[in-house]
Write a protein that holds these residues in place. Structure first.
Motif, PDB file in Angstrom:
ATOM      1  N   ILE A 371       0.838  -1.203   0.000  1.00 44.52           N
ATOM      2  CA  ILE A 371       0.000   0.000   0.000  1.00 44.52           C
ATOM      3  C   ILE A 371       0.872   1.252   0.000  1.00 44.52           C
ATOM      4  O   ILE A 371       0.579   2.233  -0.704  1.00 44.52           O
ATOM      5  CB  ILE A 371      -0.928  -0.003   1.225  1.00 44.52           C
ATOM      6  N   ASP A 372       1.975   1.228   0.763  1.00 47.23           N
ATOM      7  CA  ASP A 372       2.864   2.388   0.822  1.00 47.23           C
ATOM      8  C   ASP A 372       3.624   2.602  -0.486  1.00 47.23           C
ATOM      9  O   ASP A 372       4.032   3.731  -0.801  1.00 47.23           O
ATOM     10  CB  ASP A 372       3.861   2.225   1.971  1.00 47.23           C
ATOM     11  N   ASN A 373       3.841   1.516  -1.238  1.00 44.71           N
ATOM     12  CA  ASN A 373       4.659   1.596  -2.459  1.00 44.71           C
ATOM     13  C   ASN A 373       3.831   1.769  -3.731  1.00 44.71           C
ATOM     14  O   ASN A 373       4.372   1.704  -4.832  1.00 44.71           O
ATOM     15  CB  ASN A 373       5.512   0.332  -2.601  1.00 44.71           C
ATOM     16  N   LEU A 374       2.532   1.979  -3.585  1.00 45.75           N
ATOM     17  CA  LEU A 374       1.702   2.117  -4.786  1.00 45.75           C
ATOM     18  C   LEU A 374       1.989   3.399  -5.540  1.00 45.75           C
ATOM     19  O   LEU A 374       1.935   3.436  -6.769  1.00 45.75           O
ATOM     20  CB  LEU A 374       0.215   2.081  -4.394  1.00 45.75           C
ATOM     21  N   TRP A 375       2.321   4.473  -4.836  1.00 46.34           N
ATOM     22  CA  TRP A 375       2.397   5.789  -5.464  1.00 46.34           C
ATOM     23  C   TRP A 375       3.848   6.209  -5.693  1.00 46.34           C
ATOM     24  O   TRP A 375       4.760   5.724  -5.043  1.00 46.34           O
ATOM     25  CB  TRP A 375       1.658   6.821  -4.620  1.00 46.34           C
ATOM     26  N   SER A 376       4.009   7.162  -6.617  1.00 47.37           N
ATOM     27  CA  SER A 376       5.354   7.585  -7.021  1.00 47.37           C
ATOM     28  C   SER A 376       5.979   8.505  -5.999  1.00 47.37           C
ATOM     29  O   SER A 376       5.291   9.114  -5.176  1.00 47.37           O
ATOM     30  CB  SER A 376       5.275   8.299  -8.376  1.00 47.37           C
ATOM     31  N   ALA A 377       7.320   8.595  -6.082  1.00 42.99           N
ATOM     32  CA  ALA A 377       8.074   9.498  -5.209  1.00 42.99           C
ATOM     33  C   ALA A 377       9.221  10.095  -6.019  1.00 42.99           C
ATOM     34  O   ALA A 377      10.396   9.832  -5.776  1.00 42.99           O
ATOM     35  CB  ALA A 377       8.605   8.740  -3.994  1.00 42.99           C
ATOM     36  N   TYR A 378       8.865  10.930  -7.014  1.00 40.55           N
ATOM     37  CA  TYR A 378       9.876  11.551  -7.867  1.00 40.55           C
ATOM     38  C   TYR A 378      10.591  12.670  -7.091  1.00 40.55           C
ATOM     39  O   TYR A 378       9.961  13.414  -6.332  1.00 40.55           O
ATOM     40  CB  TYR A 378       9.242  12.116  -9.130  1.00 40.55           C
ATOM     41  N   THR A 379      11.887  12.790  -7.307  1.00 37.91           N
ATOM     42  CA  THR A 379      12.695  13.776  -6.576  1.00 37.91           C
ATOM     43  C   THR A 379      13.668  14.455  -7.517  1.00 37.91           C
ATOM     44  O   THR A 379      13.907  13.995  -8.642  1.00 37.91           O
ATOM     45  CB  THR A 379      13.478  13.105  -5.439  1.00 37.91           C
ATOM     46  N   ASP A 380      14.263  15.541  -7.016  1.00 37.51           N
ATOM     47  CA  ASP A 380      15.315  16.222  -7.753  1.00 37.51           C
ATOM     48  C   ASP A 380      16.657  15.569  -7.449  1.00 37.51           C
ATOM     49  O   ASP A 380      16.801  14.779  -6.519  1.00 37.51           O
ATOM     50  CB  ASP A 380      15.359  17.706  -7.357  1.00 37.51           C
ATOM     51  N   LYS A 381      17.646  15.949  -8.242  1.00 35.89           N
ATOM     52  CA  LYS A 381      18.991  15.433  -8.013  1.00 35.89           C
ATOM     53  C   LYS A 381      19.524  15.960  -6.672  1.00 35.89           C
ATOM     54  O   LYS A 381      19.371  17.129  -6.340  1.00 35.89           O
ATOM     55  CB  LYS A 381      19.912  15.869  -9.151  1.00 35.89           C
ATOM     56  N   GLY A 382      20.157  15.074  -5.876  1.00 38.67           N
ATOM     57  CA  GLY A 382      20.726  15.452  -4.594  1.00 38.67           C
ATOM     58  C   GLY A 382      19.748  15.453  -3.444  1.00 38.67           C
ATOM     59  O   GLY A 382      20.096  15.866  -2.330  1.00 38.67           O
ATOM     60  N   SER A 383      18.525  14.986  -3.678  1.00 38.18           N
ATOM     61  CA  SER A 383      17.541  14.921  -2.593  1.00 38.18           C
ATOM     62  C   SER A 383      17.834  13.719  -1.687  1.00 38.18           C
ATOM     63  O   SER A 383      18.433  12.720  -2.112  1.00 38.18           O
ATOM     64  CB  SER A 383      16.133  14.801  -3.159  1.00 38.18           C
ATOM     65  N   ILE A 384      17.379  13.831  -0.426  1.00 32.15           N
ATOM     66  CA  ILE A 384      17.554  12.744   0.532  1.00 32.15           C
ATOM     67  C   ILE A 384      16.403  11.760   0.366  1.00 32.15           C
ATOM     68  O   ILE A 384      15.248  12.159   0.196  1.00 32.15           O
ATOM     69  CB  ILE A 384      17.582  13.290   1.979  1.00 32.15           C
ATOM     70  N   VAL A 385      16.737  10.458   0.398  1.00 34.14           N
ATOM     71  CA  VAL A 385      15.715   9.422   0.308  1.00 34.14           C
ATOM     72  C   VAL A 385      14.981   9.356   1.640  1.00 34.14           C
ATOM     73  O   VAL A 385      15.579   9.067   2.684  1.00 34.14           O
ATOM     74  CB  VAL A 385      16.349   8.060  -0.042  1.00 34.14           C
ATOM     75  N   GLU A 386      13.695   9.657   1.616  1.00 34.46           N
ATOM     76  CA  GLU A 386      12.911   9.736   2.856  1.00 34.46           C
ATOM     77  C   GLU A 386      11.779   8.723   2.838  1.00 34.46           C
ATOM     78  O   GLU A 386      11.254   8.391   1.773  1.00 34.46           O
ATOM     79  CB  GLU A 386      12.322  11.147   3.023  1.00 34.46           C
ATOM     80  N   LYS A 387      11.412   8.283   4.065  1.00 37.07           N
ATOM     81  CA  LYS A 387      10.302   7.346   4.206  1.00 37.07           C
ATOM     82  C   LYS A 387       9.019   8.139   4.413  1.00 37.07           C
ATOM     83  O   LYS A 387       8.911   8.937   5.342  1.00 37.07           O
ATOM     84  CB  LYS A 387      10.536   6.405   5.386  1.00 37.07           C
ATOM     85  N   LYS A 388       8.053   7.890   3.531  1.00 35.92           N
ATOM     86  CA  LYS A 388       6.788   8.613   3.615  1.00 35.92           C
ATOM     87  C   LYS A 388       5.982   8.141   4.824  1.00 35.92           C
ATOM     88  O   LYS A 388       5.926   6.945   5.128  1.00 35.92           O
ATOM     89  CB  LYS A 388       5.973   8.387   2.332  1.00 35.92           C
ATOM     90  N   GLY A 389       5.402   9.092   5.536  1.00 37.52           N
ATOM     91  CA  GLY A 389       4.550   8.767   6.667  1.00 37.52           C
ATOM     92  C   GLY A 389       5.273   8.523   7.974  1.00 37.52           C
ATOM     93  O   GLY A 389       4.651   8.239   9.002  1.00 37.52           O
ATOM     94  N   HIS A 390       6.595   8.650   7.946  1.00 40.59           N
ATOM     95  CA  HIS A 390       7.366   8.430   9.183  1.00 40.59           C
ATOM     96  C   HIS A 390       7.520   9.768   9.918  1.00 40.59           C
ATOM     97  O   HIS A 390       7.714  10.802   9.266  1.00 40.59           O
ATOM     98  CB  HIS A 390       8.744   7.866   8.834  1.00 40.59           C
ATOM     99  N   PRO A 391       7.447   9.775  11.259  1.00 39.46           N
ATOM    100  CA  PRO A 391       7.536  11.057  11.997  1.00 39.46           C
ATOM    101  C   PRO A 391       8.871  11.730  11.801  1.00 39.46           C
ATOM    102  O   PRO A 391       9.924  11.100  11.814  1.00 39.46           O
ATOM    103  CB  PRO A 391       7.320  10.645  13.452  1.00 39.46           C
ATOM    104  N   SER A 392       8.812  13.065  11.592  1.00 41.15           N
ATOM    105  CA  SER A 392      10.033  13.836  11.368  1.00 41.15           C
ATOM    106  C   SER A 392       9.772  15.267  11.800  1.00 41.15           C
ATOM    107  O   SER A 392       8.694  15.815  11.580  1.00 41.15           O
ATOM    108  CB  SER A 392      10.422  13.794   9.890  1.00 41.15           C
ATOM    109  N   VAL A 393      10.812  15.867  12.438  1.00 42.72           N
ATOM    110  CA  VAL A 393      10.730  17.257  12.888  1.00 42.72           C
ATOM    111  C   VAL A 393      11.796  18.048  12.150  1.00 42.72           C
ATOM    112  O   VAL A 393      12.986  17.744  12.234  1.00 42.72           O
ATOM    113  CB  VAL A 393      10.940  17.377  14.404  1.00 42.72           C
ATOM    114  N   THR A 394      11.356  19.038  11.387  1.00 43.73           N
ATOM    115  CA  THR A 394      12.313  19.868  10.644  1.00 43.73           C
ATOM    116  C   THR A 394      12.721  21.049  11.489  1.00 43.73           C
ATOM    117  O   THR A 394      11.954  21.557  12.307  1.00 43.73           O
ATOM    118  CB  THR A 394      11.680  20.368   9.335  1.00 43.73           C
TER     119      THR A 394
END
Length: 1079
Positions: A371-394
């Motif tokens: 279910i988590d891998n159904l949708w795309s996750a396009y990024t720019d060059k040099g972006s950090i690989v992030e886990k969608k839906g995981h808690p994060s504080v910027t």
């Protein structure tokens, strides 16, 4: 439905039972006596008296005697069937089949490979490859399961539709070794075949570079990272160092592979089975690993800081600090984000605000990660690989992430780019057709094996997309080089029993694919070179003594090195996608064209095709080209277009019965039927010229400048028919007619005259000219203008018919409502290489006959020869005309016609007929009368001689008929010319001639002729005064007299009218308007 054939033996008539058997010698004696059925005596046989000869040998050839004279060109079916049934193909890269049969007559072993070994497995090996092992997981993680499914389905649908079209073409007759190039070139012609063949060659060559880059990536990333020559001092330099390593190792490996291919292809073919087994074993290991995750997922923890994925290269414990002996100790991870190991150190803000967590990289098929891998996750060059839906504080401030142990993306990702990277993984469908010469039944094996292989690989790819998305965590899927799992191959971690099965299997499979590309590409180039359609490639058709393409291999290695220097697999993949897609597009086009044309030779054994499927496949290929990369697509099409035009311009002309020629014929037929509906509108009128040429005794054109003038007048536009007449009977003159046609076509090529050649053989030269004027052309594409040279020798007594033929041609063109152009002094006209830097083209518009005189100078000035000449129009004013008003009206008329020309009105006043005119007319009539009398006496002598010959012939024939009467007295022939009659006739002729000559010198000229001569002399004087130095003079051509007795006088009038002018074009309109003032 199947067709049944019955072979019926033809035997001689059985002897009657009542008749006693005769000896062979008696039978032969009876057969040899007398003559055969066609009146030709039989040749004596050396076996006539041979008693040992059996009955079969006696009658050998008797049953087919009716066809014996044509046996050399039309062989017996019984001998032909054996050759056709035993037809075989040599493998590509050795001496060609026909040359080998003619020279060495080597015995060729019958091919034994079936569908499974010969087509299915090679296609499987070529389709499954480097993209599956190195990029498919990354594509799934980046674009999501749904979009990945769409990408794979589009590409697999493209190859399936292409395979259906290819199967139809491959089963439409024997396909020699050459595969796709042979199919395309023979279906679409040499221009398309050469262009697409070279594109396919470039695609195969760059595929070799891609496989080699994949081999190095597996070696340096997953097998032996310490083997890298260039080391990165910091994280920013890792990509550049990797590319440099790729270039160095790639150059070494390509040199090694080229040596292996050069030494012997047989070693490559023997290793192919080993490489294929590696691929199949790796596929089974993947499926086994997926099944195992359902009940026992592997333990591959992933370290996350907040929702950011961390690279496990420089630390081992996924925690900020740990408890050791009841003391809190910082880890290596702490040191990477903080300035000191102490707990009070200054650390990265994001590191302080987020916790470090550890998750399983492969949670298993039952985990619900799909279910988590159904949708795309396009990024720019040099972006950090992030886990969608995981808690994060910027943090509140942006901090530099460079140098921190995150997993970064190396390129910008988007849907179309992933299509270009993935498409090479479905190529390789031509592997079966390329081996058509080695198959037991190619027409059955190629469709079955290819379609089964595409179905199998499509199932593998589509199922792997779903299974990867259901088993592997998304951040691992997007981790292209496995940095989060200590540099391991992601797909290898899923496999069972060991990741090394995938690593070693993929390494050998990419090595094998690279070798196969370096083996196949040179042979494809050799096939193109040997066809001779691209002159500068002919050197690559040569090779070693056994036919191995040495020079082609060297060029392939050099082009492959270009791909190696690019060094990025993701950059090379779209390049070869373009070339393969273009090749597949034209395979579909070839099938669609052949199906729609319904040519009689289009009878594929594979019946499950349709033009709509081929058209859909072609459209899909074209769309995928621009989806992958629009600028690569344009470059590939530009390369193919340049090759196409080069072959069209410089290449050898080949007639392969291709579909494009059939398409052209259909289009021509359709256009001809459309044109047939009615005459063209005045706005569309242009001279469609029939050029009448005279040939000498060697069938060489007498006046080649006539073709030069045609080229200058036509500039390649409209219809041009170049015709000539040979006098005689066609059965006697057909060889001369062929030679004349070759000479004219050769001259047309030299003079750049685009048109058709037509030679007519007729007993009468006059009738032949009439046939050409009446029947040249087809339908609406018939000529409306006749161009011919002025007969310079019309005054010579040894050629009395030249002027008669000329005048009759003038009458016939008028009757046919065709325009007539007569070029006088044609040998003084310019060639196509000459250029007039100045001068005038003068038009003498005396009578209006449709506006041809206005249009011709305009057309001539479009050509480089006449471009700088000025156009001047002269018209003649009579006594009662207002010359000033005439000039104004003519200027307005030319303005409306959009023609730029100087206008001048010449006034001709009535005056007395000069003595010169009177004397010239008298001399003309005296000469004409003398010629008539000379011709009359000559005709009488010829008729008398013919009468003697006929009577002698009749007497001789009568004697032969009555030869059975032995004592018959021969018939006496009464000779017409006796001595007394000869003397009397001689005196009579002398008296008659003297009387006639006296009458000639006492005669007075005809007043009508005097007036016409007066007009010719006056006009000639005016024209000489104004246009003597003009580059070309165009003049109304008066029609011949209605009374044919004055034809020779008509020639004299024209001669006087144009006397003293260098280049004259006499123009006679066709009776309709050819120029208009309206838009």
């Amino acid at each position: 439905m199947p067709t049944s054939f019955t072979v019926v033996p033809v035997e001689g008539q059985e002897p009657q039972p009542s008749r006693p058997p005769e000896e062979p010698s008696q039978q032969l004696a009876e057969c040899s006596s007398g003559e055969s059925g066609d009146g030709i005596p039989k040749e004596s046989s050396p076996f006539i008296n041979s008693a040992e000869m059996d009955r079969r040998n006696i009658y050998e050839g008797k049953n087919m005697a009716l066809f014996e004279e044509e046996m050399d060109s039309n062989p017996m079916v019984s001998s032909l069937l054996n050759k056709i049934a035993n037809y075989t193909n040599l493998t590509q890269g050795v001496v060609e089949h026909e040359a080998d049969e003619d020279s060495k007559r080597k015995e060729i072993k019958a091919p034994r490979m079936g569908t499974f070994i010969g087509v299915y497995l090679p296609c499987l090996q070529n389709i499954l490859g480097v993209i599956l092992f190195l990029r498919l997981t990354w594509i799934v993680g980046t674009s999501g399961v749904l979009e990945s499914f769409i990408i794979v389905f589009m590409c697999c649908a493209c190859t399936m539709l292409t395979a259906i079209s290819m199967s139809a073409i491959a089963t439409n007759g024997v396909v020699p070794a050459g595969g796709s190039y042979y199919m395309i070139s023979r279906s679409l012609g040499p221009e398309f075949g050469g262009a697409v063949g070279l594109c396919f060659y470039l695609g195969t060559t760059f595929a070799g570079a891609m496989y080699i880059l994949g081999t190095i990536e597996i070696l340096l990333t997953y097998i032996s990272p310490n083997a890298a020559i260039f080391k990165a001092e910091d994280a920013d330099g890792e990509t550049e160092a990797m590319l440099n390593n790729m270039r160095v190792y790639g150059t070494c490996i390509i040199a090694l592979m080229a040596i292996v291919v050069f030494v012997g292809v047989k070693y490559v073919n023997k290793l192919a089975l080993v490489f294929l087994s590696c691929v199949i074993l790796s596929i089974f290991a993947i499926y086994a690993g997926v099944i195992k995750t359902a009940f026992d997922p592997p333990d591959f923890p992933i370290c996350l800081l907040g929702n950011r994925t961390l690279s496990r290269h420089n630390f081992d414990i996924c925690a900020k600090f740990i408890e050791v002996n009841n003391e809190t100790v910082t880890t290596k991870l702490w040191s990477l984000f903080c300035d000191s190991p102490s707990l009070s150190a200054t650390c990265d803000e994001y590191f302080n605000l987020n916790n470090v967590t550890e998750i399983q990289g492969i949670p298993g098929i039952a985990s619900g990660v799909l279910i988590d891998n159904l949708w795309s996750a396009y990024t720019d060059k040099g972006s950090i690989v992030e886990k969608k839906g995981h808690p994060s504080v910027t943090g509140t401030e942006e901090t530099k992430v460079g140098g921190l142990p995150y997993v970064f993306t190396d390129i910008m990702t988007y849907f179309t780019m992933l299509v270009g990277i993935y498409f090479p993984s479905v190529t390789g469908i031509m592997a079966g057709s390329n081996r058509s010469g080695d198959l037991r039944d190619a027409q059955k094996s190629i469709p079955t094996g290819t379609i089964l292989a595409i179905s199998t690989t499509s199932f593998i790819y589509l199922s792997c997309i779903v299974l990867f998305g259901a088993c592997i965590e998304g951040v691992i899927l997007r981790d292209k080089f496995g940095e989060a799992v200590n540099g391991n191959l992601v797909i290898g971690m899923l496999a069972w029993p060991s990741p090394w099965v995938i690593v070693i299997g993929s390494f050998f499979s990419t090595c094998g694919a690279g070798l196969q590309s370096l083996t196949g590409a040179p042979r494809l180039l050799q096939a193109i070179a040997r066809d001779g359609i691209i002159p500068f490639l002919q050197v690559f058709g040569h090779g070693k003594a056994n036919g191995e393409p040495t020079w082609a291999l060297l060029l392939t290695a050099c082009i492959c090195e270009i791909g190696i220097l690019i060094a990025s697999l993701d950059s090379v993949a779209p390049i070869l996608s373009m070339f393969f897609l273009m090749c597949y597009m034209f395979v579909n086009l070839a099938c669609a064209v052949q199906t729609l044309l319904c040519t009689p030779n289009w009878r594929p054994r594979f019946k499950y095709y349709h033009w709509a499927l081929s058209f859909l496949g072609m459209s899909l290929c074209f769309a995928l080209m621009f989806i992958c990369s629009w600028y690569y697509a344009l470059i590939a099409m530009l390369i193919a277009g340049c090759i196409y035009k080069y072959i069209e311009y410089r290449g050898a002309e080949k007639e392969w019965g291709d579909g494009i020629r059939g398409l052209s014929l259909n289009a021509a037929r359709y256009a001809l039927l459309r044109v047939e509906h009615g005459p063209p509108h005045t706005k569309n009128w242009r001279p469609q010229v029939l050029v009448l040429l005279n040939l000498d005794s060697e069938q060489v054109v007498k006046h080649p400048r006539l073709l030069s003038f045609t080229s200058q007048l036509k500039a390649g536009k409209g219809l041009t028919i170049v015709g000539s007449v040979l006098q005689g009977i066609y059965l006697d003159k057909y060889i001369e007619a062929q030679k004349a046609e070759e000479n004219i076509k050769s001259l047309m090529g030299v003079e750049k005259t685009k048109g058709f050649c037509q030679i007519v053989v007729s007993p009468s030269f006059r009738d032949g000219m009439s046939h050409l004027i009446q029947s040249a052309g087809l339908g609406g594409m018939t000529h409306n203008t006749v161009l011919m040279a002025w007969p310079q020798s019309w005054k010579q007594t040894d050629n009395p018919f030249s002027w008669k033929n000329f005048v009759d041609t003038v009458r016939e063109t008028t009757a046919a409502q065709q325009a007539l152009l007569v070029a006088k002094n044609i040998d003084l006209f310019p060639t196509n290489q000459e250029r007039f830097s100045e001068g005038n083209v003068d038009v003498w518009w005396i009578v209006h006959d449709g506006g041809m005189l206005m249009l011709l100078p305009f057309l001539l000035r479009q050509h480089k020869v006449w471009k700088k000449c000025k156009m001047r129009i002269f018209t003649v004013a009579q006594m009662d005309d207002n010359s000033i008003q005439m000039k104004k009206d003519l200027q307005i008329f030319l303005y409306h016609l959009r023609l730029n020309a100087e206008v001048e009105v010449v006034e001709m006043f009535e005056n007395d007929i000069s003595a010169f005119t009177y004397e010239k007319t008298l001399m003309m009539e005296q000469r004409s009368q003398m010629l008539k009398q000379m011709q009359l006496s000559k005709n009488e002598r010829e008729r008398e001689a013919q009468l003697i010959h006929d009577r002698n012939t009749a007497s001789h024939s009568a004697a032969i008929v009555k030869c059975d009467i032995a004592a018959a007295t021969p018939e006496k022939v009464q000779m017409t010319w006796t001595k007394e009659k000869f003397i009397a006739e001689k005196h009579k002729n002398r008296e008659t001639n003297v009387t006639n000559f006296k009458d000639i010198f006492n005669m007075k000229p005809n007043q009508s002729n005097v007036r016409r001569m007066h007009t010719a002399v006056k006009l000639n004087g005016v024209i000489l005064n104004k246009s003597q130095h003009a580059q070309l003079v165009l003049l109304n051509m008066p029609g011949p007299p209605k009374n044919k007795k004055g034809d020779e006088n008509y020639m004299e009038f024209l001669e006087v009218l144009t006397e003293g002018l260098n280049r004259v074009l006499l123009v006679r309109g066709g009776g309709r308007e050819v120029i208009t003032i309206y838009s």
